[in-house]
Design an enzyme around this catalytic site. Structure first.
Site, PDB file in Angstrom:
ATOM      1  CB  THR A 199      37.149 -21.682 -23.886  1.00 42.16           C
ATOM      2  OG1 THR A 199      37.868 -22.467 -24.822  1.00 42.16           O
ATOM      3  CG2 THR A 199      36.045 -20.920 -24.613  1.00 42.16           C
ATOM      4  CG  HIS A 200      39.434 -24.802 -21.518  1.00 39.41           C
ATOM      5  ND1 HIS A 200      38.966 -25.716 -20.617  1.00 39.41           N
ATOM      6  CD2 HIS A 200      38.583 -24.845 -22.575  1.00 39.41           C
ATOM      7  CE1 HIS A 200      37.877 -26.304 -21.098  1.00 39.41           C
ATOM      8  NE2 HIS A 200      37.613 -25.787 -22.284  1.00 39.41           N
ATOM      9  CE  LYS A 212      23.220  -2.654  14.923  1.00 40.42           C
ATOM     10  NZ  LYS A 212      22.928  -4.081  15.247  1.00 40.42           N
ATOM     11  CG  ASN A 263      53.373  -3.454  -9.253  1.00 36.16           C
ATOM     12  OD1 ASN A 263      53.877  -4.083 -10.187  1.00 36.16           O
ATOM     13  ND2 ASN A 263      54.017  -3.192  -8.137  1.00 36.16           N
ATOM     14  CD  GLU A 319      48.331  -6.807  -8.017  1.00 35.04           C
ATOM     15  OE1 GLU A 319      48.979  -7.638  -7.358  1.00 35.04           O
ATOM     16  OE2 GLU A 319      48.828  -5.750  -8.440  1.00 35.04           O
ATOM     17  CB  SER A 351      26.721  -2.267  19.254  1.00 35.38           C
ATOM     18  OG  SER A 351      25.548  -1.673  19.762  1.00 35.38           O
ATOM     19  CE1 TYR A 395      18.553  -7.682  18.443  1.00 31.98           C
ATOM     20  CE2 TYR A 395      18.657  -8.211  20.780  1.00 31.98           C
ATOM     21  CZ  TYR A 395      19.224  -7.662  19.640  1.00 31.98           C
ATOM     22  OH  TYR A 395      20.472  -7.107  19.717  1.00 31.98           O
ATOM     23  CD  GLN A 399      25.461  -5.253  19.951  1.00 31.59           C
ATOM     24  OE1 GLN A 399      24.542  -4.746  20.573  1.00 31.59           O
ATOM     25  NE2 GLN A 399      26.637  -5.493  20.510  1.00 31.59           N
ATOM     26  CG  ASN A 408      14.516  -6.171  20.700  1.00 33.80           C
ATOM     27  OD1 ASN A 408      15.643  -5.751  21.008  1.00 33.80           O
ATOM     28  ND2 ASN A 408      13.885  -7.091  21.407  1.00 33.80           N
ATOM     29  CB  SER A 428      58.131  -2.034  -7.282  1.00 37.36           C
ATOM     30  OG  SER A 428      59.201  -2.565  -6.527  1.00 37.36           O
ATOM     31  CE  LYS A 449      56.428  -5.413 -11.128  1.00 35.33           C
ATOM     32  NZ  LYS A 449      56.558  -6.192  -9.881  1.00 35.33           N
TER      33      LYS A 449
END
Ligand code: ARG
Length: 471
Positions: A154-155, A324, A284, A289, A22, A316, A321, A109, A276, A282
């Site tokens: 709403t909606h 992480k 963006n 996003e 690791s 353990y 492991q 551990n 873009s 553009k």
């Protein structure tokens, strides 16, 4: 020769080393690992389990090993599997065989359980600080827009007008719950597991409370088997992080919509937008996003951790492991998003005229016409139907309620009088929601005042914990 090589007759297959090690990711824990070892060795010396002289030599050696690692001068090897064994190996290389006394009464551990908690404590403090910056930015926008009216939805259909400040404060309160969730998790994260050994405790007369004090833990964990098996605190963090990501993702979605030509309610600052490669016109909302998109990996880490843990017998297991990378990635993903969100919200330009037009050219005051009739004695269910007819008529005429002449309105009910125009104006409609938590200006101001007090308390909490962690 491995540190644990005594009972083996041949070297580990290289593929096994590569697969099981690791060190590639847990080197992030170096600082915490050595912090924990310093407390452990001080305790060993204090309790007379090793000599104070040896403890002093080991402590100095550990500090030098940390400097070397942080300077990028230490060779960390896959054959040494993880950060714990790499540090021990480097220590022994540095100060000789006396370094071999460090691991007395300890196992990897309980050591890794400690490191994870030390890491997460700092991450929680940092993230609460970053959440505070976003809440502050939202609150600033709210204060600047206590008179800015936009349609509430709403909606995703225009429903009733609200203040833009009210909308901003909705997010400030979501993030406040996120802060409180992290603060609440503190009492479970901030317990010291060392002393659990591999699983059953240790035969050495160690002083667990001493170690806990040194490392500013509130207490020690209660059961050694649980101490080395418990990753609830990681799951809890990932769950709190998922909620934060979900909240940020919803706000991101609104920013994306609002900055479209269709809504045209806001413009994000150039510094927080991108272009873009093909379409020169553009601009963006990439940051929003991507924050929305990255919520997926955070939710994934939560599911991953729960799934990893669900079938594990005590105590353990190597499976653990896997705790992480998801946690590290979650911390970094959140920090990245929150760090950008604060200035992006703060510099966002709000197009209040467009918002107002959207409210004016709309039927979002229809409820208020119904309420008006109720005040004049009509039953709400009846007024609902009356207004429905009025709306239908308006649509056929290509008009909105406020465009209708009094005579036209009176076709639907003779309770309607000249004061209707005042009653249906967006400003009146907003101001009328004057109950605690409502969108009337003074109610939004109350929310602002309240959140500012909470923000000050959050800040105190964070500073208090940060001072302890440093001290
Ligand atoms: N690298 C291990 C982990 O992260 C440390 C604990 C290993 N313990 C063991 N008995 N193999 O979980």
């Amino acid at each position: 020769m491995k540190l644990w090589g005594g009972r083996f007759t041949k070297p580990t297959n290289e593929l096994v080393d590569a697969y099981t090690s690791s060190i590639g990711f847990d080197q992030k824990l170096a600082k915490y690992d050595i912090q924990g070892s310093l407390a452990h060795v001080a305790m060993l010396g204090q309790c007379g389990i090793i000599s104070q002289d040896d403890a002093g030599v080991i402590a100095d050696g550990l500090k030098q090993v940390l400097n070397k690692i942080q300077a990028g001068e230490a060779t960390l090897s896959e054959a040494d599997e993880d950060i714990h064994m790499n540090v021990e190996r480097l220590l022994i290389e540095h100060i000789g065989p006396v370094g071999g006394k460090l691991h007395t009464g300890r196992s990897r551990n309980d050591q890794v359980a400690l490191d994870m908690r030390l890491y997460l404590r700092e991450a929680i403090v940092d993230i609460i600080g970053l959440l505070g910056a976003v809440q502050t930015a939202l609150t600033k926008q709210a204060k600047q827009h206590l008179d800015t009216i936009l349609p509430g939805y709403t909606h995703l259909q225009r429903a009733q007008p609200v203040l833009f400040g009210h909308h901003m404060m909705a997010y400030a309160y979501m993030l406040q719950r996120d802060v409180e969730r992290l603060q609440d998790s503190w009492k479970r994260v901030n317990k010291m597991p060392l002393g659990a050994g591999a699983l059953a405790g240790t035969t050495f007369p160690i002083d667990r409370q001493f170690v806990a004090k040194q490392l500013h833990f509130d207490d020690i964990t209660e059961n050694s088997l649980d101490s080395v098996s418990d990753r609830d605190f990681v799951v809890e963090f990932l769950s709190a992080a998922s909620l934060i990501s979900m909240h940020l993702s919803r706000l991101s979605e609104e920013l994306v919509q609002w900055s479209s030509a269709e809504f045209n309610f806001i413009e994000l600052d150039d510094a927080f937008s991108t272009g873009s490669s093909m379409m020169p016109q553009k601009k963006n909302p990439d940051v929003a996003e991507l924050v929305r998109g990255k919520s997926g990996r955070v939710f994934g880490h939560l599911m991953g951790m729960l799934t990893t843990l669900k079938g594990l017998p005590l105590a353990y297991n190597k499976d653990m492991q896997e705790d992480k990378e998801g946690m590290f990635d979650t911390v970094e993903t959140l920090k990245g998003a929150l760090g950008l969100f604060a200035p992006m919200i703060e510099t966002m330009h709000v197009k209040q005229d467009n918002m107002y037009q959207a409210v004016r050219n709309d039927f979002s005051n229809a409820t208020d016409l119904a309420d008006y009739l109720v005040e004049k004695g009509m039953a709400f269910r009846e007024s609902h139907a009356v207004v429905g007819h009025a709306v239908l008529y308006s649509i056929e005429q290509g008009k909105y309620l406020l465009d209708l002449k009094l005579e036209e309105l009176q076709q639907f009910s003779d309770l309607i009088e000249e004061d209707i125009y005042q009653a249906l104006a967006p400003e009146t409609v907003v101001a009328a929601r004057n109950i605690p938590g409502g969108t009337a200006k003074e109610r939004v101001q109350e929310q602002v005042d309240n959140i500012e007090a909470l923000l000050a308390a959050n800040k105190n909490w964070t500073e208090e914990q940060a001072a302890k962690l440093e001290g």
